[in-house]
Design a protein around this motif. Structure first.
Motif, PDB file in Angstrom:
ATOM      1  N   LYS A   1       0.821  -1.216   0.000  1.00 11.18           N
ATOM      2  CA  LYS A   1       0.000   0.000   0.000  1.00 11.18           C
ATOM      3  C   LYS A   1       0.852   1.261   0.000  1.00 11.18           C
ATOM      4  N   SER A   2       2.136   1.089   0.016  1.00  7.92           N
ATOM      5  CA  SER A   2       3.042   2.233  -0.090  1.00  7.92           C
ATOM      6  C   SER A   2       4.375   1.742  -0.627  1.00  7.92           C
ATOM      7  N   SER A   3       5.202   2.676  -1.014  1.00 10.56           N
ATOM      8  CA  SER A   3       6.574   2.349  -1.386  1.00 10.56           C
ATOM      9  C   SER A   3       7.434   3.562  -1.050  1.00 10.56           C
ATOM     10  N   THR A   4       8.686   3.305  -0.722  1.00 15.10           N
ATOM     11  CA  THR A   4       9.594   4.387  -0.345  1.00 15.10           C
ATOM     12  C   THR A   4      10.840   4.331  -1.200  1.00 15.10           C
ATOM     13  N   LEU A   5      11.076   5.413  -1.903  1.00 14.21           N
ATOM     14  CA  LEU A   5      12.291   5.577  -2.695  1.00 14.21           C
ATOM     15  C   LEU A   5      13.358   6.179  -1.802  1.00 14.21           C
ATOM     16  N   SER A   6      14.512   5.563  -1.768  1.00 15.86           N
ATOM     17  CA  SER A   6      15.606   6.071  -0.949  1.00 15.86           C
ATOM     18  C   SER A   6      16.776   6.447  -1.846  1.00 15.86           C
ATOM     19  N   LEU A   7      17.189   7.711  -1.750  1.00 16.18           N
ATOM     20  CA  LEU A   7      18.334   8.209  -2.515  1.00 16.18           C
ATOM     21  C   LEU A   7      19.483   8.454  -1.537  1.00 16.18           C
ATOM     22  N   PRO A   8      20.539   7.659  -1.611  1.00 10.14           N
ATOM     23  CA  PRO A   8      21.644   7.831  -0.657  1.00 10.14           C
ATOM     24  C   PRO A   8      22.545   8.978  -1.090  1.00 10.14           C
ATOM     25  N   ARG A   9      22.952   9.799  -0.167  1.00 11.14           N
ATOM     26  CA  ARG A   9      23.953  10.832  -0.431  1.00 11.14           C
ATOM     27  C   ARG A   9      23.614  11.655  -1.679  1.00 11.14           C
ATOM     28  N   VAL A  10      22.535  12.415  -1.589  1.00 13.07           N
ATOM     29  CA  VAL A  10      22.094  13.179  -2.755  1.00 13.07           C
ATOM     30  C   VAL A  10      23.095  14.267  -3.115  1.00 13.07           C
ATOM     31  N   SER A  11      23.074  14.633  -4.385  1.00 11.69           N
ATOM     32  CA  SER A  11      23.904  15.726  -4.878  1.00 11.69           C
ATOM     33  C   SER A  11      22.987  16.763  -5.527  1.00 11.69           C
ATOM     34  N   LEU A  12      23.571  17.888  -5.911  1.00 12.85           N
ATOM     35  CA  LEU A  12      22.778  18.953  -6.523  1.00 12.85           C
ATOM     36  C   LEU A  12      22.040  18.462  -7.768  1.00 12.85           C
ATOM     37  N   SER A  13      22.655  17.544  -8.490  1.00  8.71           N
ATOM     38  CA  SER A  13      22.057  17.032  -9.729  1.00  8.71           C
ATOM     39  C   SER A  13      20.842  16.133  -9.488  1.00  8.71           C
ATOM     40  N   ASP A  14      20.559  15.821  -8.235  1.00  7.42           N
ATOM     41  CA  ASP A  14      19.359  15.040  -7.907  1.00  7.42           C
ATOM     42  C   ASP A  14      18.135  15.928  -7.746  1.00  7.42           C
ATOM     43  N   THR A  15      18.320  17.232  -7.829  1.00  5.79           N
ATOM     44  CA  THR A  15      17.180  18.146  -7.790  1.00  5.79           C
ATOM     45  C   THR A  15      16.284  17.880  -8.990  1.00  5.79           C
ATOM     46  N   ALA A  16      15.064  17.450  -8.724  1.00 11.76           N
ATOM     47  CA  ALA A  16      14.156  17.015  -9.788  1.00 11.76           C
ATOM     48  C   ALA A  16      12.798  16.704  -9.161  1.00 11.76           C
ATOM     49  N   VAL A  17      11.866  16.272  -9.993  1.00  9.31           N
ATOM     50  CA  VAL A  17      10.581  15.786  -9.507  1.00  9.31           C
ATOM     51  C   VAL A  17      10.574  14.269  -9.614  1.00  9.31           C
ATOM     52  N   TYR A  18      10.102  13.606  -8.579  1.00  5.00           N
ATOM     53  CA  TYR A  18      10.104  12.147  -8.514  1.00  5.00           C
ATOM     54  C   TYR A  18       8.658  11.640  -8.469  1.00  5.00           C
ATOM     55  N   TYR A  19       8.385  10.669  -9.310  1.00  6.60           N
ATOM     56  CA  TYR A  19       7.038  10.102  -9.418  1.00  6.60           C
ATOM     57  C   TYR A  19       7.055   8.599  -9.180  1.00  6.60           C
ATOM     58  N   CYS A  20       6.032   8.128  -8.481  1.00  4.25           N
ATOM     59  CA  CYS A  20       5.803   6.683  -8.457  1.00  4.25           C
ATOM     60  C   CYS A  20       4.787   6.357  -9.548  1.00  4.25           C
TER      61      CYS A  20
END
Lengths: 115, 110
Positions: B69-88
């Motif tokens: 009923k849910s899911s979790t996206l985990s981004l380790p050690r983000v950088s500036l280039s990870d600035t974005a919109v994330y969709y499931c």
């Protein structure tokens, strides 16, 4: 290079003038789909196709038509465009092994403005 | 129709771990749960997908509980280039239609 191409990338038209946005993929994918993206509403599926000659309505099919005569092409047709169809459109394809939830490859988008 | 909910936005700093959760009810039992990243003026790009439990690839991890009923996206050690919109992205249980989440705008600061 594996890719999904869309044409045109930008289009300004007037109400009622029929238009077609082409989509083509070179990955031999079974599944193809069209989405529209609007601010505050996110990505919504318009139509999809599981295989040649098989198309189905997505979440927002009204005012659109599609055809899938060949595996690689999936054109989106607006018979009589209206201003509420002004949007950013994306075509996508995937292998189709998981009903479209497998990895989809998206085209670069077509920004359509209907005056 | 399946309904999905994501936080509208999240802020983080470079080097931190970011977790983005998507709540989704009434999803198809045999379909993947897939996450995409989108930069301005570009099409969404695949990040990761899973069916259940935990999946990890070179860029992210995905956690899916048993009830899906849910899911979790985990981004380790983000950088500036990870600035974005994330969709499931999920499939609807009854109609087979694909439903994108509402999207989470991630802003990464130096």
């Amino acid at each position: 290079e594996a890719q999904v191409t869309q044409n045109p990338r930008y289009l300004i038209t007037v109400t009622g003038k029929k238009l077609t946005v082409t989509c083509s993929q070179n990955m031999n994918h079974e599944y193809m789909s069209w989405y529209r993206q609007d601010p505050g509403l996110g990505l919504r599926q318009i139509y999809y196709s599981m295989n040649v000659e098989v198309t189905d309505k997505g979440d927002v099919p009204e005012g659109y038509k599609v055809s899938r005569k060949e595996k690689r092409n999936f054109p989106l047709i607006l018979e009589s465009p209206s201003p509420n169809q002004t949007s950013l459109y994306f075509c996508a394809s995937s292998s189709g092994l998981a009903g479209g939830t497998d990895t989809q490859y998206f085209g670069p988008g077509t920004r359509l403005t209907v005056l | 129709l399946a309904k999905t909910t994501q936080p509208i936005s999240m802020d983080s700093y470079e080097g931190q771990e970011v977790n983005i959760t998507c709540s989704h009810n009434n999803i198809a039992t045999n379909d993947y749960i897939t996450w995409y990243q989108q930069f301005p003026s570009q099409g969404p790009r695949f990040i990761i997908q899973g069916y259940k439990t935990k999946v990890t690839n070179e860029v992210a991890s995905l956690f899916i509980p048993a009830d899906r009923k849910s899911s979790t996206l985990s981004l380790p050690r983000v950088s500036l280039s990870d600035t974005a919109v994330y969709y499931c992205l999920v499939g609807d249980r009854n109609t087979d239609k694909l439903i994108f989440g509402t999207g989470t705008r991630l802003q990464v600061f130096p």
